[in-house]
Design a protein around this motif. Structure first.
Motif, mmCIF file in Angstrom:
data_model
loop_
_atom_site.group_PDB
_atom_site.id
_atom_site.type_symbol
_atom_site.label_atom_id
_atom_site.label_comp_id
_atom_site.label_asym_id
_atom_site.label_seq_id
_atom_site.Cartn_x
_atom_site.Cartn_y
_atom_site.Cartn_z
ATOM 1 N N TYR A 143 11.657 56.781 0.815
ATOM 2 C CA TYR A 143 13.000 57.395 0.745
ATOM 3 C C TYR A 143 12.914 58.895 1.010
ATOM 4 O O TYR A 143 12.112 59.604 0.409
ATOM 5 N N GLN A 144 13.759 59.340 1.892
ATOM 6 C CA GLN A 144 13.750 60.754 2.279
ATOM 7 C C GLN A 144 14.958 61.448 1.678
ATOM 8 O O GLN A 144 16.076 60.914 1.740
ATOM 9 N N GLU A 145 14.757 62.611 1.112
ATOM 10 C CA GLU A 145 15.849 63.380 0.516
ATOM 11 C C GLU A 145 15.720 64.832 0.976
ATOM 12 O O GLU A 145 14.610 65.320 1.196
ATOM 13 N N ASN A 146 16.831 65.487 1.198
ATOM 14 C CA ASN A 146 16.780 66.897 1.584
ATOM 15 C C ASN A 146 17.893 67.703 0.917
ATOM 16 O O ASN A 146 18.182 68.810 1.303
ATOM 17 N N LEU A 147 18.503 67.085 -0.091
ATOM 18 C CA LEU A 147 19.603 67.747 -0.769
ATOM 19 C C LEU A 147 19.525 67.417 -2.257
ATOM 20 O O LEU A 147 19.517 66.232 -2.626
ATOM 21 N N TYR A 148 19.427 68.452 -3.066
ATOM 22 C CA TYR A 148 19.315 68.267 -4.517
ATOM 23 C C TYR A 148 20.529 68.880 -5.198
ATOM 24 O O TYR A 148 20.827 70.053 -4.980
ATOM 25 N N ILE A 149 21.206 68.077 -5.979
ATOM 26 C CA ILE A 149 22.363 68.578 -6.717
ATOM 27 C C ILE A 149 21.982 68.668 -8.194
ATOM 28 O O ILE A 149 21.595 67.659 -8.806
ATOM 29 N N ASN A 150 22.085 69.864 -8.732
ATOM 30 C CA ASN A 150 21.759 70.096 -10.136
ATOM 31 C C ASN A 150 22.838 69.469 -11.014
ATOM 32 O O ASN A 150 24.012 69.829 -10.926
ATOM 33 N N ILE A 155 24.354 65.350 -17.218
ATOM 34 C CA ILE A 155 23.505 64.160 -17.400
ATOM 35 C C ILE A 155 23.898 63.329 -18.619
ATOM 36 O O ILE A 155 23.957 62.092 -18.543
ATOM 37 N N ASP A 156 24.216 63.976 -19.739
ATOM 38 C CA ASP A 156 24.544 63.196 -20.942
ATOM 39 C C ASP A 156 25.824 62.388 -20.730
ATOM 40 O O ASP A 156 25.893 61.208 -21.073
ATOM 41 N N LYS A 157 26.823 63.056 -20.145
ATOM 42 C CA LYS A 157 28.086 62.368 -19.895
ATOM 43 C C LYS A 157 27.887 61.261 -18.849
ATOM 44 O O LYS A 157 28.452 60.181 -18.941
ATOM 45 N N LYS A 158 27.051 61.538 -17.854
ATOM 46 C CA LYS A 158 26.793 60.526 -16.830
ATOM 47 C C LYS A 158 26.183 59.277 -17.465
ATOM 48 O O LYS A 158 26.613 58.152 -17.173
ATOM 49 N N ILE A 159 25.192 59.464 -18.326
ATOM 50 C CA ILE A 159 24.543 58.303 -18.968
ATOM 51 C C ILE A 159 25.575 57.503 -19.756
ATOM 52 O O ILE A 159 25.641 56.269 -19.659
ATOM 53 N N GLU A 160 26.416 58.207 -20.496
ATOM 54 C CA GLU A 160 27.445 57.539 -21.300
ATOM 55 C C GLU A 160 28.353 56.679 -20.404
ATOM 56 O O GLU A 160 28.638 55.520 -20.716
ATOM 57 N N TYR A 161 28.762 57.230 -19.282
ATOM 58 C CA TYR A 161 29.709 56.502 -18.425
ATOM 59 C C TYR A 161 29.031 55.414 -17.597
ATOM 60 O O TYR A 161 29.599 54.347 -17.384
ATOM 61 N N VAL A 162 27.819 55.659 -17.124
ATOM 62 C CA VAL A 162 27.101 54.614 -16.378
ATOM 63 C C VAL A 162 26.879 53.391 -17.259
ATOM 64 O O VAL A 162 27.007 52.246 -16.818
ATOM 65 N N LEU A 181 14.821 59.269 -16.208
ATOM 66 C CA LEU A 181 13.682 59.363 -15.288
ATOM 67 C C LEU A 181 14.133 59.355 -13.820
ATOM 68 O O LEU A 181 13.555 60.058 -12.986
ATOM 69 N N PHE A 182 15.151 58.574 -13.526
ATOM 70 C CA PHE A 182 15.679 58.476 -12.158
ATOM 71 C C PHE A 182 16.131 59.851 -11.657
ATOM 72 O O PHE A 182 16.129 60.118 -10.450
ATOM 73 N N HIS A 183 16.506 60.724 -12.578
ATOM 74 C CA HIS A 183 17.077 62.020 -12.209
ATOM 75 C C HIS A 183 16.085 63.176 -12.307
ATOM 76 O O HIS A 183 16.500 64.340 -12.260
ATOM 77 N N ALA A 188 12.391 69.590 -7.758
ATOM 78 C CA ALA A 188 13.591 70.224 -8.317
ATOM 79 C C ALA A 188 13.267 70.948 -9.625
ATOM 80 O O ALA A 188 13.780 72.035 -9.894
ATOM 81 N N LYS A 189 12.371 70.366 -10.410
ATOM 82 C CA LYS A 189 11.996 70.965 -11.701
ATOM 83 C C LYS A 189 11.434 72.373 -11.487
ATOM 84 O O LYS A 189 11.695 73.287 -12.268
ATOM 85 N N MET A 190 10.656 72.548 -10.425
ATOM 86 C CA MET A 190 10.077 73.862 -10.119
ATOM 87 C C MET A 190 11.149 74.862 -9.691
ATOM 88 O O MET A 190 10.890 76.050 -9.551
ATOM 89 N N ARG A 191 12.332 74.354 -9.461
ATOM 90 C CA ARG A 191 13.459 75.223 -9.080
ATOM 91 C C ARG A 191 14.542 75.173 -10.153
ATOM 92 O O ARG A 191 15.723 75.245 -9.850
ATOM 93 N N THR A 192 14.102 74.991 -11.382
ATOM 94 C CA THR A 192 14.893 75.057 -12.619
ATOM 95 C C THR A 192 15.916 73.930 -12.810
ATOM 96 O O THR A 192 16.777 74.018 -13.663
ATOM 97 N N ASN A 193 15.806 72.890 -12.034
ATOM 98 C CA ASN A 193 16.728 71.773 -12.234
ATOM 99 C C ASN A 193 16.041 70.666 -13.028
ATOM 100 O O ASN A 193 15.174 69.970 -12.495
ATOM 101 N N ASP A 194 16.420 70.494 -14.276
ATOM 102 C CA ASP A 194 15.822 69.422 -15.073
ATOM 103 C C ASP A 194 16.273 68.059 -14.576
ATOM 104 O O ASP A 194 15.504 67.111 -14.533
ATOM 105 N N TYR A 195 17.553 67.985 -14.244
ATOM 106 C CA TYR A 195 18.121 66.706 -13.786
ATOM 107 C C TYR A 195 18.861 66.914 -12.467
ATOM 108 O O TYR A 195 19.662 67.846 -12.352
ATOM 109 N N ILE A 196 18.542 66.048 -11.507
ATOM 110 C CA ILE A 196 19.189 66.166 -10.203
ATOM 111 C C ILE A 196 19.658 64.792 -9.695
ATOM 112 O O ILE A 196 19.163 63.754 -10.124
ATOM 113 N N GLU A 197 20.607 64.850 -8.787
ATOM 114 C CA GLU A 197 20.874 63.693 -7.935
ATOM 115 C C GLU A 197 20.415 64.114 -6.553
ATOM 116 O O GLU A 197 20.666 65.249 -6.134
#
Ligand SMILES: [Zn+2]
Length: 206
Positions: A143-150, A155-162, A181-183, A188-197
């Protein structure tokens, strides 16, 4: 932050869009985007949980972004549905005039995700909009990705709704731990994003 005014998020099954994109959609909604979600079935062919109840689960989950939900109340997607779904999607694209479409990735291995991606890429080929494909639990290691959304804030609200997809809670990927873990991404972590899509930008039209 990449912002768009009219977003059309498309998934083969109830929960696909929510699992892969809900954080980004929450962020877009907060920035004033109008969001439409198209769900092409009420579950996979042969899956005993497939039913209109799954559409209701999507409706509940998508409530947090005030999205218009357009769906097909049928189990599964097969090759003979191609033309019917294509006509529906072309009409939906004409009506909603998206400047961004979100769709399954070319690296997805679920046959119904693959069918739908093909239909969307064809139906939108002359539409002047950006197209991002999203990661799912069924992509290959290639899987190739080139766009990270912080989505740290969401994340907490997303988990609740998913997890409002109660009929799917038996799947290992639906546990809170798996969703977190999926996020997580080292890049991304090295660029201060703990959770990304993450997404792959197929085309960006400004
Ligand atoms: Zn799916």
């Amino acid at each position: 932050m990449i912002n768009f005014k009219r977003v059309l998020a498309i998934g083969a099954h109830p929960d696909d869009v929510e699992f892969s994109c809900l954080g980004y959609l929450m962020k877009l909604k907060e920035n004033g985007s109008k969001i439409t979600v198209y769900v092409a079935s009420n579950g996979s062919a042969g899956d005993p949980t497939s039913s209109v109840d799954r559409i209701d689960e999507s409706r509940n989950a998508l409530h947090c972004i005030g999205a218009e939900l357009v769906y097909r109340n049928q189990s599964g997607i097969c090759i003979t549905d191609y033309e019917k779904i294509s006509v529906e999607l072309r009409a939906l694209i004409l009506r909603t005039k998206p400047d961004l479409i979100l769709i399954h990735s070319q690296f997805d291995t679920h046959q119904e995700h693959k069918y739908l991606r093909d239909i969307v890429m064809t139906a939108s080929r002359r539409v002047p909009c950006s197209i991002f494909s999203y990661k799912s639990v069924s992509v290959t290691v290639g899987y190739q990705e080139n766009l990270y959304i912080n989505i740290n804030k969401y994340i907490d609200k997303k988990i609740e709704y998913v997890r409002m997809h109660k009929s799917q809670r038996g799947h290992v990927y639906m546990s809170e731990e798996s969703i977190r873990l999926f996020h997580v991404s080292w890049f991304a972590k090295m660029r201060t994003n703990d959770y990304i899509e993450s997404f792959y930008a197929e085309q960006i039209i400004g």
